[in-house]
Structure formats: C-alpha cells, structure tokens
Design a protein around this motif. Structure first.
Motif, PDB file in Angstrom:
ATOM      1  N   LYS A 228     -50.630   4.565 -37.229  1.00 33.50           N
ATOM      2  CA  LYS A 228     -48.551   4.223 -36.937  1.00 33.50           C
ATOM      3  C   LYS A 228     -47.909   5.850 -37.013  1.00 33.50           C
ATOM      4  CE  LYS A 228     -49.144   1.618 -40.935  1.00 33.50           C
ATOM      5  NZ  LYS A 228     -48.711   1.119 -41.349  1.00 33.50           N
ATOM      6  N   GLY A 230     -45.204   6.973 -36.959  1.00 30.74           N
ATOM      7  CA  GLY A 230     -43.358   6.801 -36.482  1.00 30.74           C
ATOM      8  C   GLY A 230     -42.917   6.492 -35.277  1.00 30.74           C
ATOM      9  N   GLY A 233     -44.385   6.524 -32.074  1.00 28.08           N
ATOM     10  CA  GLY A 233     -44.702   5.189 -32.057  1.00 28.08           C
ATOM     11  C   GLY A 233     -46.647   5.325 -32.475  1.00 28.08           C
ATOM     12  N   VAL A 248     -39.840   3.183 -30.015  1.00 27.62           N
ATOM     13  CA  VAL A 248     -38.770   2.696 -28.992  1.00 27.62           C
ATOM     14  C   VAL A 248     -37.323   3.274 -29.849  1.00 27.62           C
ATOM     15  CG1 VAL A 248     -37.158   0.221 -29.277  1.00 27.62           C
ATOM     16  CG2 VAL A 248     -40.017  -0.213 -29.115  1.00 27.62           C
ATOM     17  N   GLY A 257     -40.793   0.945 -44.803  1.00 27.78           N
ATOM     18  CA  GLY A 257     -40.517  -0.603 -44.638  1.00 27.78           C
ATOM     19  C   GLY A 257     -40.496  -1.038 -43.049  1.00 27.78           C
ATOM     20  N   ALA A 258     -40.958   0.351 -42.273  1.00 26.42           N
ATOM     21  CA  ALA A 258     -41.147   0.641 -41.230  1.00 26.42           C
ATOM     22  C   ALA A 258     -42.775  -0.037 -40.535  1.00 26.42           C
ATOM     23  CB  ALA A 258     -40.970   1.559 -40.772  1.00 26.42           C
ATOM     24  N   GLY A 259     -43.610   0.841 -41.969  1.00 23.38           N
ATOM     25  CA  GLY A 259     -45.208   0.018 -41.415  1.00 23.38           C
ATOM     26  C   GLY A 259     -45.658  -1.317 -41.929  1.00 23.38           C
ATOM     27  N   CYS A 284     -44.244  -2.192 -32.650  1.00 24.44           N
ATOM     28  CA  CYS A 284     -43.989  -1.006 -31.899  1.00 24.44           C
ATOM     29  C   CYS A 284     -42.430  -1.011 -32.143  1.00 24.44           C
ATOM     30  CB  CYS A 284     -44.252   0.216 -30.845  1.00 24.44           C
ATOM     31  SG  CYS A 284     -45.094   1.022 -31.173  1.00 24.44           S
TER      32      CYS A 284
HETATM   33  P1  ATP Z   1     -43.650   3.447 -44.588  1.00 27.12           P
HETATM   34  O1  ATP Z   1     -44.930   3.267 -44.870  1.00 27.12           O
HETATM   35  O2  ATP Z   1     -42.725   4.276 -44.567  1.00 27.12           O
HETATM   36  O3  ATP Z   1     -43.036   1.375 -44.362  1.00 27.12           O
HETATM   37  P2  ATP Z   1     -45.334   3.858 -42.074  1.00 27.12           P
HETATM   38  O4  ATP Z   1     -45.759   5.292 -42.352  1.00 27.12           O
HETATM   39  O5  ATP Z   1     -46.851   2.525 -42.445  1.00 27.12           O
HETATM   40  O6  ATP Z   1     -44.398   3.383 -42.838  1.00 27.12           O
HETATM   41  P3  ATP Z   1     -44.283   4.294 -39.963  1.00 27.12           P
HETATM   42  O7  ATP Z   1     -45.337   5.605 -38.926  1.00 27.12           O
HETATM   43  O8  ATP Z   1     -43.411   5.563 -39.993  1.00 27.12           O
HETATM   44  O9  ATP Z   1     -45.579   3.593 -40.929  1.00 27.12           O
HETATM   45  O10 ATP Z   1     -43.445   3.220 -38.966  1.00 27.12           O
HETATM   46  C1  ATP Z   1     -44.089   2.572 -38.228  1.00 27.12           C
HETATM   47  C2  ATP Z   1     -43.604   1.697 -36.969  1.00 27.12           C
HETATM   48  O11 ATP Z   1     -42.557   1.934 -37.064  1.00 27.12           O
HETATM   49  C3  ATP Z   1     -44.465   3.425 -35.579  1.00 27.12           C
HETATM   50  O12 ATP Z   1     -46.000   3.249 -35.825  1.00 27.12           O
HETATM   51  C4  ATP Z   1     -43.127   2.901 -34.668  1.00 27.12           C
HETATM   52  O13 ATP Z   1     -43.609   2.336 -34.193  1.00 27.12           O
HETATM   53  C5  ATP Z   1     -42.424   1.568 -36.044  1.00 27.12           C
HETATM   54  N1  ATP Z   1     -41.150   3.041 -36.221  1.00 27.12           N
HETATM   55  C6  ATP Z   1     -41.049   4.479 -37.309  1.00 27.12           C
HETATM   56  N2  ATP Z   1     -40.038   5.232 -37.403  1.00 27.12           N
HETATM   57  C7  ATP Z   1     -39.257   4.849 -36.361  1.00 27.12           C
HETATM   58  C8  ATP Z   1     -38.199   5.336 -35.520  1.00 27.12           C
HETATM   59  N3  ATP Z   1     -37.700   6.524 -36.723  1.00 27.12           N
HETATM   60  N4  ATP Z   1     -38.664   5.358 -34.696  1.00 27.12           N
HETATM   61  C9  ATP Z   1     -38.847   4.194 -33.800  1.00 27.12           C
HETATM   62  N5  ATP Z   1     -39.730   3.360 -34.169  1.00 27.12           N
HETATM   63  C10 ATP Z   1     -40.194   4.012 -35.821  1.00 27.12           C
END
Ligand code: ATP
Length: 318
Positions: A228, A230, A233, A248, A257-259, A284
């Motif tokens: 992942k 951020g 993508g 996206v 919470g994105a993860g 994504c």
């Molecule tokens: P967290 O632990 O903060 O919930 P994470 O580090 O496990 O997150 P991220 O890589 O931050 O996961 O986010 C997961 C997915 O969400 C990314 O692969 C991407 O597809 C989407 N995403 C995260 N941030 C963004 C952003 N700023 N704009 C669009 N999509 C995002």
C-alpha cells in the motif's frame, strides 16, 4: 460461507472535531475503532458476509462496539463480553489540519485479553472453519501473550479447514518494536496466502533496507503480496506478475483508516471472484473513500455508491 472472518480488538474512539490541542477541545465525538472491525464493516457494506471475533468489556463502550457492528450487519456471534476488564479506548486528536495524533488507552483492556479458548467456543470455531478468508492484523499478536496465542490458534484452525489467511502488517509503534513484530509475524507467514503491508512496514517486516530486497524475501513466503502506497496507490506481487494501480485522486481529509478500507475492498474483490487487477482497483477505490471523509469507517461505500468519487465537485443527486 461466513465470508471474511476477522479477529482483533475494537475500542471506543473519541475524536476532536476541530484542529488544535485536545486539552482545549470543547467536546469530543464518540464512535468505534479497530482495524479488523473496520475491514469487516467495509466488506459487509460491499455485500459480502463478515464476522468479527474479539472481547469487549461489560460496559457502555463495549455495548456500543457490539451495537455498531450489529447495525452494520457484521456477525458478532464469536464475540465475548469480558467482565474482568474495560473496553479499550482510542483518542484521535486533530493537532493541526494536516497532523492527526492517535493515543491509546488499551493496555490491560478486555480486547487485549483475547485468548485461545475464545476460539474454542463453538461459535468462533465454526465461523473460522466456514470462512472464505480469515483476516488478521499485526496488531493483535502484540496486544498480549494470550492474544498472540489466540492468533496462532486461529491460523491453525484456518489451516485445518483449508481457509486462506490474509494478514495486514498494521505496525503500531506503541504496541511493540520491529523485532517484536517480526518475532510474531514471520512464523505465521507460511500459512499466509495474502499479505498487505505499507511501504515502511514492508521494510520492517523483511528487515531489509530496500523494497526490492524486501519483496524478494517476503514474496518467496507469501503468494500474494500487496504494498500500500498511500496517495501513490498500491502494487501487487504474485509469482506470475507485478501489477500497479495508481490511487484515485480525491480531496484527502483524513488518512486514518485508508489501509483498512483498502483491505476491505481488496477482500471484497476476492470474494467477488474478480481477477487481481480488479481487486487492486476496488481496494484503491475504497481506500480513496476512506481518506475523503473524517471518520475511519463511516464513509465506507456500498456497491451502488462506488461511482460517487468520479462525480464533479458540487454534484447534487436527487
Ligand atoms: P492507515 O494505516 O493510515 O490506515 P495504510 O498505510 O495502511 O493506512 P495507505 O497506503 O495510506 O494505507 O492507504 C491505503 C490505500 O488507500 C492506498 O493504497 C490508496 O489506494 C488509498 N489512499 C491512501 N491515501 C490516499 C490519498 N491521499 N488519495 C487517494 N487514495 C489514497
């Protein structure tokens, strides 16, 4: 099937609606939090069954956690109420518009008292044996020695029933060192079919300085490895291919919470029977939904909402 079955700690979550130090917050919002229950809610909203196994205290926060999950139609038949400890608590401080600080009050919580016997209970055992996927995170084994043993038991039950295991590294600095993380997670990898890691988590888990090296070490053990990235993508590594999906573009309000949202979308794609590229795309998309609203999980989309992010600003739907 019981769909996606998860195991972990869910807590009460307090949040400050305005930016600034928490001590000056005039009031706080109340909701629930927990990586695994976030995934369960996300999968459920996309139309697949999902179950959450864990402990809450015999208190109002515990009742709230179970009520919210049930309201989202997450199966809580494998959950337990533990009168011996309080429900854990998470506090989200919007310190500046761009910096969120999360603080935990979870040491000794009911959730951290999860133990292997909880999985011996008929409901929990049946859920795991009937699951399409057992989803775990690196948070749970660092909660306590009992919780770590519960995770190992869950993995064994899944293996015996031929249920694939998914694992999100989800490293929480407050819960343990990288060494402790590796000590807990590396022995599980031979049973893990699907591994999710952030870019930094990938290096931590593989104890590598570079991504290529980390991927080499981990993809040898795990057939499906998702990195992942951020706002950049996500990338999928399988024995046959490497696929990248750009994020996206959205107006990002809250990255927390994105993860979990991404994992929910990816697992829902898996349960749809979609090919890898489509799972990545759905992950994504749901990840983007999560960053576009302040809450961890309440903005997660239903199937018929998946197109909303491509609407023009100012769109009104009647
Ligand atoms: P967290 O632990 O903060 O919930 P994470 O580090 O496990 O997150 P991220 O890589 O931050 O996961 O986010 C997961 C997915 O969400 C990314 O692969 C991407 O597809 C989407 N995403 C995260 N941030 C963004 C952003 N700023 N704009 C669009 N999509 C995002």
């Amino acid at each position: 099937s019981a769909g996606v079955v998860t195991l972990g700690e869910s807590m009460a979550a307090l949040g400050s609606p305005a930016a600034g130090p928490l001590r000056h917050a005039p009031h706080l919002t109340l909701s629930i939090a927990g990586a695994e229950s976030n995934v369960a809610i996300g999968v459920r909203r996309l139309g697949h069954p999902a179950a959450w196994i864990g402990r809450v205290g015999a208190d109002e926060f515990g009742a709230m956690v179970l009520e919210r999950l049930r309201a989202e139609q997450v199966d809580t038949s494998g959950a337990r109420i533990d009168p011996g400890a309080p429900t854990g608590l998470l506090i989200k401080e919007q310190r500046t518009p761009d910096v969120t600080r999360v603080q935990y009050y979870r040491a000794g919580s009911a959730g951290s008292r999860l133990c292997p016997d909880d999985l011996a209970a008929p409901a929990a055992g049946r859920l795991i044996a009937d699951a399409a996927v057992l989803h775990l995170t690196g948070i749970t084994p660092l909660l306590s020695a009992d919780a770590a043993a519960a995770v190992r038991r869950a993995v064994r039950l899944a293996a015996e029933a031929g249920v694939p295991v998914s694992l999100d590294v989800n490293h929480r600095t407050a819960l343990g060192t990288p060494e402790q993380l590796r000590e807990q997670l590396l022995p599980l990898l031979p049973q893990v079919g699907l591994l999710f890691a952030g870019e930094e988590e990938l290096l931590l888990l593989a104890d590598a300085a570079e991504e290529a090296e980390a991927v080499r070490r981990l993809s040898g053990a795990v057939p499906e490895l998702v990195v992942k990235r951020g706002a950049r993508g996500a990338t999928l590594h399988t024995p046959d291919e490497v696929l990248h999906q750009p994020a996206v573009p959205v107006r990002a309000v809250d990255p927390v919470g994105a993860g979990d949202a991404f994992v929910a979308g990816y697992l829902a794609g898996l349960l749809d029977g979609s090919p890898p590229a489509e799972r990545l795309r759905l992950g994504c998309l749901t990840g983007a939904f999560a960053v576009s609203v302040p809450s961890d999980w309440s903005g997660l989309p239903s199937r018929d909402e998946l197109g909303l992010l491509s609407a023009a600003p100012g769109t009104t739907l009647r």
